[in-house]
Motif scaffolding. Structure first.
Motif, PDB file in Angstrom:
ATOM      1  N   TYR A 270      35.228  45.092  43.390  1.00 30.00           N
ATOM      2  CA  TYR A 270      35.284  44.307  42.345  1.00 30.00           C
ATOM      3  C   TYR A 270      35.013  42.856  42.504  1.00 30.00           C
ATOM      4  N   ALA A 271      35.457  42.500  43.784  1.00 32.18           N
ATOM      5  CA  ALA A 271      35.348  40.814  44.257  1.00 32.18           C
ATOM      6  C   ALA A 271      33.827  40.673  43.980  1.00 32.18           C
ATOM      7  N   VAL A 272      33.044  41.573  44.782  1.00 30.87           N
ATOM      8  CA  VAL A 272      31.662  41.452  44.992  1.00 30.87           C
ATOM      9  C   VAL A 272      31.014  41.303  43.530  1.00 30.87           C
ATOM     10  N   MET A 273      31.571  42.277  42.538  1.00 32.98           N
ATOM     11  CA  MET A 273      31.130  42.386  41.125  1.00 32.98           C
ATOM     12  C   MET A 273      31.240  41.111  40.522  1.00 32.98           C
ATOM     13  N   ASP A 274      32.426  40.475  40.769  1.00 35.52           N
ATOM     14  CA  ASP A 274      32.756  39.201  40.009  1.00 35.52           C
ATOM     15  C   ASP A 274      32.088  38.077  40.256  1.00 35.52           C
ATOM     16  N   SER A 275      31.809  38.383  41.676  1.00 34.95           N
ATOM     17  CA  SER A 275      31.073  36.835  42.122  1.00 34.95           C
ATOM     18  C   SER A 275      29.561  37.380  41.660  1.00 34.95           C
ATOM     19  N   GLN A 276      28.982  38.299  41.662  1.00 32.06           N
ATOM     20  CA  GLN A 276      27.730  38.587  41.281  1.00 32.06           C
ATOM     21  C   GLN A 276      27.591  38.310  39.508  1.00 32.06           C
ATOM     22  N   ALA A 277      28.694  38.529  38.860  1.00 35.51           N
ATOM     23  CA  ALA A 277      28.533  38.289  37.620  1.00 35.51           C
ATOM     24  C   ALA A 277      28.542  36.956  37.316  1.00 35.51           C
ATOM     25  N   ASP A 278      29.348  36.123  38.200  1.00 35.24           N
ATOM     26  CA  ASP A 278      29.511  34.443  37.809  1.00 35.24           C
ATOM     27  C   ASP A 278      27.993  33.978  38.282  1.00 35.24           C
ATOM     28  N   ALA A 279      27.296  34.691  39.210  1.00 33.42           N
ATOM     29  CA  ALA A 279      25.845  34.174  39.646  1.00 33.42           C
ATOM     30  C   ALA A 279      24.703  34.478  38.611  1.00 33.42           C
ATOM     31  N   GLY A 280      25.110  35.357  37.658  1.00 33.72           N
ATOM     32  CA  GLY A 280      24.227  35.737  36.574  1.00 33.72           C
ATOM     33  C   GLY A 280      23.753  37.198  36.574  1.00 33.72           C
TER      34      GLY A 280
END
Length: 299
Positions: A270-280
């Motif tokens: 979930y942390a990686v997914m959130d980071s990826q979402a923030d990166a576009g």
């Protein structure tokens, strides 16, 4: 749950203490067994205390493997398909090719995960989250027990035996050695699965900081073969020299212990997914919307 007094000798020592690491020595509800010594009842300090605490926390506890799989089940129906797996890997930032390959590999867990009483394989290779523990393979780190619980002591033993103090992270070469040393005889699927899982972990957490100095490696190898100081050695020595040369040409690429522990209970996904979402990453944004309201994200 208590044991009868007849299993103890006059010294109060339990003859079965040698088997304290066996899960069968503890009550199904996660409470410690009681033993009697000269001073009365006492708890056995050991695995059951840890397991009981983990069951209450959820994250990293008895539902660790379930939490690991729930990331790929955003609708919460307890089942995820190869397409769900593909979506999950894309949301984590993996390439299309790696995501397709990962979905194919993970789909092999479909049959072992079937609920009790189901014998026919799922034609769509769907995986049942609550049955993931039945897909546990050999040649692994031993951090998951057979019922899907996370054993932190076994994980620490695995990690500390393959890393240098202060044991906060593992290098690519240490990770390779760890996987190679835990191979079991004729365990072809388990070996392949272990390589796949650790490689996927390294790509996720180690590869972004990894750098390989091709120029340095080329010069060192050239000197070993053609240089005036070249020496004649046997094949084993050449392999060692080559490995040392490659290791010197590598920098970065280390994987942190806390990141790996986060993968075991699924929280790191979930942390990686959130980071990826923030990166576009649009795949991450889409999956994040589907996961909204999932309480496991906030444990």
């Amino acid at each position: 749950m208590a044991q009868s007094d007849d299993v103890y000798d006059e010294t109060g020592v339990n003859d079965s203490q040698a088997y304290l690491n066996d899960d069968s020595q503890f009550a199904d509800d996660g409470h410690t067994l009681q033993v009697k010594d000269g001073n009365g009842d006492r708890n056995i300090a050991g695995e059951s205390n840890r397991d009981a605490g983990e069951e209450k926390t959820g994250a990293g506890g008895g539902e660790a493997m379930i939490g690991h799989g729930e990331f790929f089940d955003p609708d919460g129906d307890g089942i995820f398909s190869p397409f769900d797996t593909f979506n999950g890997f894309r949301a984590l930032g993996y390439s299309i090719i790696l995501s397709i390959f990962s979905a194919m590999v993970i789909s092999t867990m479909s049959y072992p995960s079937l609920p009790s009483g189901h014998w026919l394989p799922d034609p769509f290779f769907r995986i049942h989250v609550k049955g993931l523990h039945k897909a546990k393979h050999g040649s692994d780190s031993g951090s998951f027990k057979r019922d899907g619980r996370f054993d932190e002591e076994r994980f620490d033993e695995f990690w500390d035996s393959h890393t240098d103090a202060p044991h906060a992270e593992i290098t690519p070469f240490q990770l390779y050695a760890a996987v190679a040393e835990r191979r079991l005889a004729y365990d072809f699927y388990g070996i392949f699965a272990a390589i796949f899982e650790w490689l996927a972990t390294w790509i996720l957490f180690g590869y972004p900081s990894f750098h390989f100095d091709f120029k340095l490696a080329f010069e060192k190898i050239r000197k070993l073969i053609f240089g005036k100081d070249r020496i004649t050695v046997d094949a084993a020595d050449w392999r060692k020299l080559l490995a040392d040369t490659l290791q010197k040409a590598c920098s970065g690429g280390n994987v942190k212990k806390e990141d790996v522990k986060g993968l075991y209970n699924g929280m790191a996904f979930y942390a990686v997914m959130d980071s990826q979402a923030d990166a576009g990453n649009e795949w991450a944004k889409s999956l994040k919307r589907k996961h909204e309201g999932n309480p496991r994200r906030y444990l």
